[in-house]
Design a protein around this motif. Structure first.
Motif, mmCIF file in Angstrom:
data_model
loop_
_atom_site.group_PDB
_atom_site.id
_atom_site.type_symbol
_atom_site.label_atom_id
_atom_site.label_comp_id
_atom_site.label_asym_id
_atom_site.label_seq_id
_atom_site.Cartn_x
_atom_site.Cartn_y
_atom_site.Cartn_z
ATOM 1 N N ASP A 1 0.733 -1.191 -0.120
ATOM 2 C CA ASP A 1 0.155 0.060 -0.076
ATOM 3 C C ASP A 1 0.849 1.285 -0.154
ATOM 4 O O ASP A 1 1.362 1.826 1.140
ATOM 5 C CB ASP A 1 -0.887 -0.054 1.189
ATOM 6 N N ASN A 2 1.342 1.631 -1.116
ATOM 7 C CA ASN A 2 2.163 2.765 -1.087
ATOM 8 C C ASN A 2 1.875 4.033 -0.565
ATOM 9 O O ASN A 2 2.540 5.023 -0.179
ATOM 10 C CB ASN A 2 2.544 3.044 -2.773
ATOM 11 N N ALA A 3 0.448 4.347 -0.464
ATOM 12 C CA ALA A 3 -0.257 5.484 0.041
ATOM 13 C C ALA A 3 0.054 5.499 1.590
ATOM 14 O O ALA A 3 0.368 6.496 2.273
ATOM 15 C CB ALA A 3 -1.647 5.472 0.006
ATOM 16 N N LYS A 4 0.320 4.257 2.129
ATOM 17 C CA LYS A 4 0.688 4.173 3.699
ATOM 18 C C LYS A 4 2.279 3.744 3.789
ATOM 19 O O LYS A 4 2.324 3.453 4.975
ATOM 20 C CB LYS A 4 -0.120 2.865 4.366
ATOM 21 N N ASN A 5 2.716 3.877 2.605
ATOM 22 C CA ASN A 5 4.231 3.534 2.761
ATOM 23 C C ASN A 5 4.576 2.192 3.480
ATOM 24 O O ASN A 5 5.479 1.896 4.136
ATOM 25 C CB ASN A 5 4.935 4.591 3.507
ATOM 26 N N THR A 6 3.924 1.177 3.145
ATOM 27 C CA THR A 6 3.908 -0.004 4.081
ATOM 28 C C THR A 6 3.814 -1.382 2.887
ATOM 29 O O THR A 6 3.004 -1.089 1.841
ATOM 30 C CB THR A 6 2.775 -0.207 4.914
ATOM 31 N N VAL A 7 4.491 -2.341 3.265
ATOM 32 C CA VAL A 7 4.471 -3.532 2.471
ATOM 33 C C VAL A 7 3.960 -4.628 3.368
ATOM 34 O O VAL A 7 4.336 -4.798 4.708
ATOM 35 C CB VAL A 7 5.681 -4.015 1.817
ATOM 36 N N TYR A 8 3.317 -5.866 2.927
ATOM 37 C CA TYR A 8 2.615 -6.671 3.686
ATOM 38 C C TYR A 8 3.213 -7.925 3.339
ATOM 39 O O TYR A 8 3.233 -8.376 2.136
ATOM 40 C CB TYR A 8 1.123 -6.713 3.885
ATOM 41 N N LEU A 9 2.839 -8.919 4.337
ATOM 42 C CA LEU A 9 3.346 -10.391 3.776
ATOM 43 C C LEU A 9 2.236 -11.204 4.630
ATOM 44 O O LEU A 9 2.446 -11.438 5.994
ATOM 45 C CB LEU A 9 4.611 -10.902 4.283
ATOM 46 N N GLN A 10 1.306 -11.591 3.825
ATOM 47 C CA GLN A 10 0.276 -12.455 4.617
ATOM 48 C C GLN A 10 0.723 -14.061 4.373
ATOM 49 O O GLN A 10 1.158 -14.475 3.269
ATOM 50 C CB GLN A 10 -1.014 -12.474 4.012
ATOM 51 N N MET A 11 0.683 -14.644 5.672
ATOM 52 C CA MET A 11 1.155 -16.165 5.955
ATOM 53 C C MET A 11 0.372 -16.991 6.369
ATOM 54 O O MET A 11 0.049 -16.661 7.307
ATOM 55 C CB MET A 11 2.610 -16.017 6.524
ATOM 56 N N ASN A 12 -0.144 -17.842 5.357
ATOM 57 C CA ASN A 12 -1.283 -18.781 5.862
ATOM 58 C C ASN A 12 -0.587 -20.062 5.826
ATOM 59 O O ASN A 12 0.581 -20.559 5.317
ATOM 60 C CB ASN A 12 -2.487 -18.678 4.904
ATOM 61 N N ARG A 13 -1.376 -20.964 6.527
ATOM 62 C CA ARG A 13 -0.805 -22.626 6.324
ATOM 63 C C ARG A 13 0.713 -22.665 7.206
ATOM 64 O O ARG A 13 1.393 -23.442 6.567
ATOM 65 C CB ARG A 13 -1.148 -23.337 5.223
#
Length: 127
Positions: A73-85
């Motif tokens: 989300d460049n507007a929030k200056n943030t990158v995410y890593l969703q980790m499942n299983r």
């Protein structure tokens, strides 16, 4: 001051989920591709995933493909890593890192191809 701060780590049971965040300050994250790495005790740091500047290209290590999802989300200056299983072998300290355009075309999974690093967040998968 350029800074990357990871958050969202913790203890989770096998099969569970976590979402890691990588918040950037001191620079615009949309100028950089962002990678996630992890390092388990006694092992080398390994590349997990990477997302291009505008999110139009993503890369995953085979060990996490289909379970992890990287987004930004460049507007929030943030990158995410969703980790499942999640699996016990996912246990490690997870780091995010930013790489500038000078590294375009280079191996995304090589730590030497990154400019800035966060301090890491611990992920433990255990019952």
């Amino acid at each position: 001051q350029v800074q990357l701060v990871e958050s969202g780590g913790g203890l989770v049971q096998p099969g569970g989920s976590l979402r890691l965040s990588c918040a950037a300050s001191g620079f615009r994250v949309d100028y950089y591709a962002i990678g996630w790495f992890r390092q388990a005790p006694g092992k080398e740091r390994e590349g997990v995933s990477c997302i291009s500047r505008y999110g139009d290209a993503t890369y995953y290590d085979n060990s996490v493909k289909g379970r992890f999802t990287i987004s930004r989300d460049n507007a929030k200056n943030t990158v995410y890593l969703q980790m499942n299983r999640l699996k016990p072998e996912d246990t490690a300290v997870y780091y995010c890192a930013a790489r500038g355009t000078r590294y375009s075309g280079t191996d995304y999974s090589a730590p030497r191809n990154y400019d800035y690093w966060g301090q890491g967040t611990q992920v433990t998968v255990s019952s």
